[in-house]
Design an enzyme around this catalytic site. Structure first.
Site, mmCIF file in Angstrom:
data_model
loop_
_atom_site.group_PDB
_atom_site.id
_atom_site.type_symbol
_atom_site.label_atom_id
_atom_site.label_comp_id
_atom_site.label_asym_id
_atom_site.label_seq_id
_atom_site.Cartn_x
_atom_site.Cartn_y
_atom_site.Cartn_z
ATOM 1 N N SER A 69 -49.623 35.887 15.114
ATOM 2 C CA SER A 69 -49.946 36.186 16.513
ATOM 3 C C SER A 69 -50.829 37.401 16.733
ATOM 4 C CB SER A 69 -48.654 36.340 17.330
ATOM 5 O OG SER A 69 -47.990 35.104 17.406
ATOM 6 N N LYS A 112 -42.279 39.464 23.617
ATOM 7 C CA LYS A 112 -43.567 40.144 23.548
ATOM 8 C C LYS A 112 -43.900 40.825 24.868
ATOM 9 C CE LYS A 112 -45.219 37.189 19.887
ATOM 10 N NZ LYS A 112 -46.089 36.116 19.460
#
Length: 137
Positions: A69, A112
């Site tokens: 990511s 996140k």
């Protein structure tokens, strides 16, 4: 997590540090390849890649880091470095980057976004299944 990069005279090598796992190293290599494949589109002189080495570092080296990511974040750091255009320090971004420049959907969005809020990093860029989305507070 923060990503920093420095450029120095060299022959086109990239050094990765910060206790990165294999998948994160592959994401960095994909970002490096994408930038090298599209220098004109980004306003980067072609010889910049053959006459420079880059050191990419993810601080907090005692903490293992892995996963795909960070690809878009790594690409943004490298693009900023080579175009000499500072990236904003208050933007969080996440997403796996393909060699064709697509940003793939991610997992763990809630975690996140929570981490970004703790770091006071807003706006946040994150991909969804159809487009990249800009989230601002």
């Amino acid at each position: 997590m923060f990503i920093e990069a420095i450029r120095m005279p060299g022959k086109g090598q990239i050094t990765l540090t910060g206790q990165l796992g294999d998948v994160m190293k592959e994401s960095a290599q994909a970002a490096w390849s994408l930038l090298r494949a599209r220098p004109a589109a980004l306003g980067i002189p072609l010889d910049a890649f053959t006459q420079s080495d880059v050191h990419l570092h993810v601080p907090a080296g005692g903490v293992p880091k892995d996963g795909p990511s960070a690809g878009i974040t790594i690409a943004a750091a490298l693009a900023s470095l080579f175009t000499r255009r500072p990236s904003r320090h208050d933007v969080a971004m996440t997403g796996e980057l393909t060699l064709r420049g697509r940003v793939l959907p991610i997992g763990g969005l809630k975690e996140k976004l929570t981490a970004a809020a703790r770091a006071a990093s807003l706006p946040c860029l994150f991909p969804n299944a159809t487009k990249t989305t800009l989230l601002t507070a």
